[in-house]
Design an enzyme around this catalytic site. Structure first.
Site, PDB file in Angstrom:
ATOM      1  N   ASP A   1      22.278 -42.930 101.551  1.00 23.28           N
ATOM      2  CA  ASP A   1      22.255 -41.636 102.226  1.00 23.28           C
ATOM      3  C   ASP A   1      20.835 -41.146 102.497  1.00 23.28           C
ATOM      4  O   ASP A   1      20.575 -40.521 103.515  1.00 23.28           O
ATOM      5  CB  ASP A   1      23.067 -40.608 101.422  1.00 23.28           C
ATOM      6  CG  ASP A   1      24.558 -40.918 101.485  1.00 23.28           C
ATOM      7  OD1 ASP A   1      25.007 -41.397 102.548  1.00 23.28           O
ATOM      8  OD2 ASP A   1      25.275 -40.693 100.497  1.00 23.28           O
TER       9      ASP A   1
ATOM     10  N   SER B   1      30.867 -39.857  91.129  1.00 21.23           N
ATOM     11  CA  SER B   1      30.156 -39.247  92.249  1.00 21.23           C
ATOM     12  C   SER B   1      31.061 -39.393  93.459  1.00 21.23           C
ATOM     13  O   SER B   1      31.426 -40.506  93.831  1.00 21.23           O
ATOM     14  CB  SER B   1      28.829 -39.968  92.477  1.00 21.23           C
ATOM     15  OG  SER B   1      28.367 -39.680  93.780  1.00 21.23           O
TER      16      SER B   1
ATOM     17  N   ARG C   1      26.575 -38.214 107.712  1.00 24.50           N
ATOM     18  CA  ARG C   1      25.152 -37.889 107.553  1.00 24.50           C
ATOM     19  C   ARG C   1      24.466 -37.547 108.883  1.00 24.50           C
ATOM     20  O   ARG C   1      23.720 -36.571 108.944  1.00 24.50           O
ATOM     21  CB  ARG C   1      24.407 -39.008 106.809  1.00 24.50           C
ATOM     22  CG  ARG C   1      24.865 -39.194 105.358  1.00 24.50           C
ATOM     23  CD  ARG C   1      24.897 -37.894 104.573  1.00 24.50           C
ATOM     24  NE  ARG C   1      25.220 -38.063 103.159  1.00 24.50           N
ATOM     25  CZ  ARG C   1      26.432 -37.921 102.616  1.00 24.50           C
ATOM     26  NH1 ARG C   1      27.468 -37.610 103.373  1.00 24.50           N
ATOM     27  NH2 ARG C   1      26.619 -38.064 101.321  1.00 24.50           N
TER      28      ARG C   1
ATOM     29  N   ASP D   1      22.770 -31.507  91.997  1.00 21.90           N
ATOM     30  CA  ASP D   1      21.458 -31.951  92.480  1.00 21.90           C
ATOM     31  C   ASP D   1      20.884 -31.028  93.551  1.00 21.90           C
ATOM     32  O   ASP D   1      19.713 -30.648  93.492  1.00 21.90           O
ATOM     33  CB  ASP D   1      21.536 -33.379  93.027  1.00 21.90           C
ATOM     34  CG  ASP D   1      21.651 -34.401  91.893  1.00 21.90           C
ATOM     35  OD1 ASP D   1      21.313 -34.056  90.746  1.00 21.90           O
ATOM     36  OD2 ASP D   1      22.085 -35.525  92.176  1.00 21.90           O
TER      37      ASP D   1
END
Ligand code: ARG
Length: 407
Positions: A127, A178, A98, A14
């Site tokens: 996220d 994932s 994050r 991605d």
């Protein structure tokens, strides 16, 4: 002048497609920032290879930042203080990394004179919330772009797109899981895991495969709430976490299988492996049982779940989270001592001992043997007054459930 965007780059499909897509669709220049938060647990690919992919995708630069120490000493450390587990289970693996990434994104955006930062998240997860709220907290003037929410491509479309632009990706159209990982553990989603009834498949686990069937006993020492040594060997926190991931993980300890509430209203079934995080939180909480005064301890337990929710929800940089950090830090002043852990394959941890120079545990008060110093007679008046209100209530109004059920 061409506008510049700084992208949080992982090297996955991605974010690699995002580089080229933003260049083509939005006419911007893209700078990639690759933040090492300890995700290279199995050294599957070198950071140099990942940087090369960013450039192949069209980035004008790819900056690698080593944030492992920062991740450990600031983010994992605060999570240990707060015994942080979202919904009582998940130690916030992705939620902790994050804000680290956001901080470096914003820093690089300033250095490269960018007007925006970008991330590769879709619209369904937490996220995106963490990237965007975090960026707005640190840099209210920066735009945040989320190309994956705009492009409308399936995974197969993205693979075709990468091939068309000669981006050397490793992903295939049939990706199964994932996975997001860092020092604090690994988060695994998708594939068979999406059926909450199906037992989790073995294959995506890497940290918690049983390679040591024998029991492992070790002592973790804490100073002011922070783990500082294993078996007397002082280690920087990032290394201590790494060692514990290896030693506890080898006994199969550290797996979580849960259905959790995402910020965006979706319940999702996720599995995690976090041996060091869970072991350190268990040890830390146990030491707190020994040293924290009762009222502080009980209030802290209430605030821990709030702290965890805030961090899960992307509020790392927020006034309430900062205020709670100050409370947590104050409670940690006497959290100093040793905790004995015993791991037994597959996956069992028992805390088998704890000691502290700051212990509030007083043997002579607690003991039932001859050393007893507790003044038993003092209890008579104390208990009478403590129960006085209930006694008055029973006499005047009567307790409803005073008769046992007929047998
Ligand atoms: N559900 C976890 C969280 O929200 C893990 C997310 C993992 N992220 C990912 N991109 N796979 O913190």
């Amino acid at each position: 002048m061409t506008k510049r965007v700084v992208l949080a780059y992982s090297g996955g499909l991605d974010t690699s497609v995002a580089v080229r897509w933003m260049i083509e669709e939005w006419g911007v220049e893209v700078v990639c920032v690759l933040v090492n938060v300890g995700q290279d647990t199995d050294n599957a690919e070198s950071f140099d290879d990942i940087k090369a992919r960013a450039i192949a995708a069209g980035a004008i630069a790819c900056v690698l930042v080593d944030a492992r120490r920062e991740m450990a000493e600031e983010f994992c450390a605060s999570a240990i203080f707060a015994n942080a587990r979202y919904e009582g289970k998940y130690p916030l693996v992705s939620a902790l990394s994050r804000p680290v990434i956001v901080r470096h994104l914003v820093d690089q955006a300033r250095k490269f004179n960018a007007h925006a930062v970008a991330h590769g998240c879709t619209g369904k997860g937490n996220d995106q919330v963490r990237f965007e709220v975090g960026t707005h907290a640190l840099a209210p003037d920066l735009e945040v772009l989320a190309p994956a929410r705009n492009w409308g491509m399936t995974r197969a479309d993205s693979v075709d797109y990468a091939q068309k632009w000669d981006i050397p990706i490793k992903a295939t159209k049939e990706k199964i899981y994932s996975i997001d990982e860092n020092l604090w553990g690994r988060a695994i989603e998708c594939g068979a895991i999406e059926d909450p009834w199906a037992p989790p498949p073995e294959e995506p686990y890497t940290l918690t495969r049983v390679t040591n069937p024998d029991p492992v006993e070790l002592t973790v020492s804490f100073a002011g709430g922070l783990p500082v040594a294993i078996d007397g060997v002082v280690l920087p926190l990032a290394d201590l976490i790494g060692e514990l991931n290896a030693r506890a993980g080898a006994t199969g300890f550290g797996r979580i299988d849960m259905v959790e509430n995402r910020r965006v209203g979706i319940k999702s079934r996720e599995v995690y492996e976090c041996p060091a995080a869970l072991a350190l939180i268990a040890a830390h909480a146990d030491l707190e049982d020994l040293v924290l005064e009762r009222d502080v301890h009980h209030e802290k337990a209430r605030l821990e779940s709030r702290w965890s929710e805030l961090v899960y929800d992307g509020m790392w940089f927020s006034p309430l989270k900062e205020a709670l950090d100050a409370f947590m830090a104050d409670t940690q002043r006497h959290v100093t001592g040793d905790v004995r852990l015993r791991f037994e394959a597959p996956g069992l941890l028992r805390i088998v001992g704890r000691r502290s120079p700051k212990a509030l545990y007083d043997h002579d008060l607690a003991t039932y043997d001859a050393a007893d110093t507790f003044q038993h007679a003092d209890s008579e008046g104390y208990v009478k007054i403590y129960g006085l209100g209930v006694k008055t209530w029973a006499a005047r109004q009567g307790a409803k459930n005073s008769t046992p059920p007929s047998s």
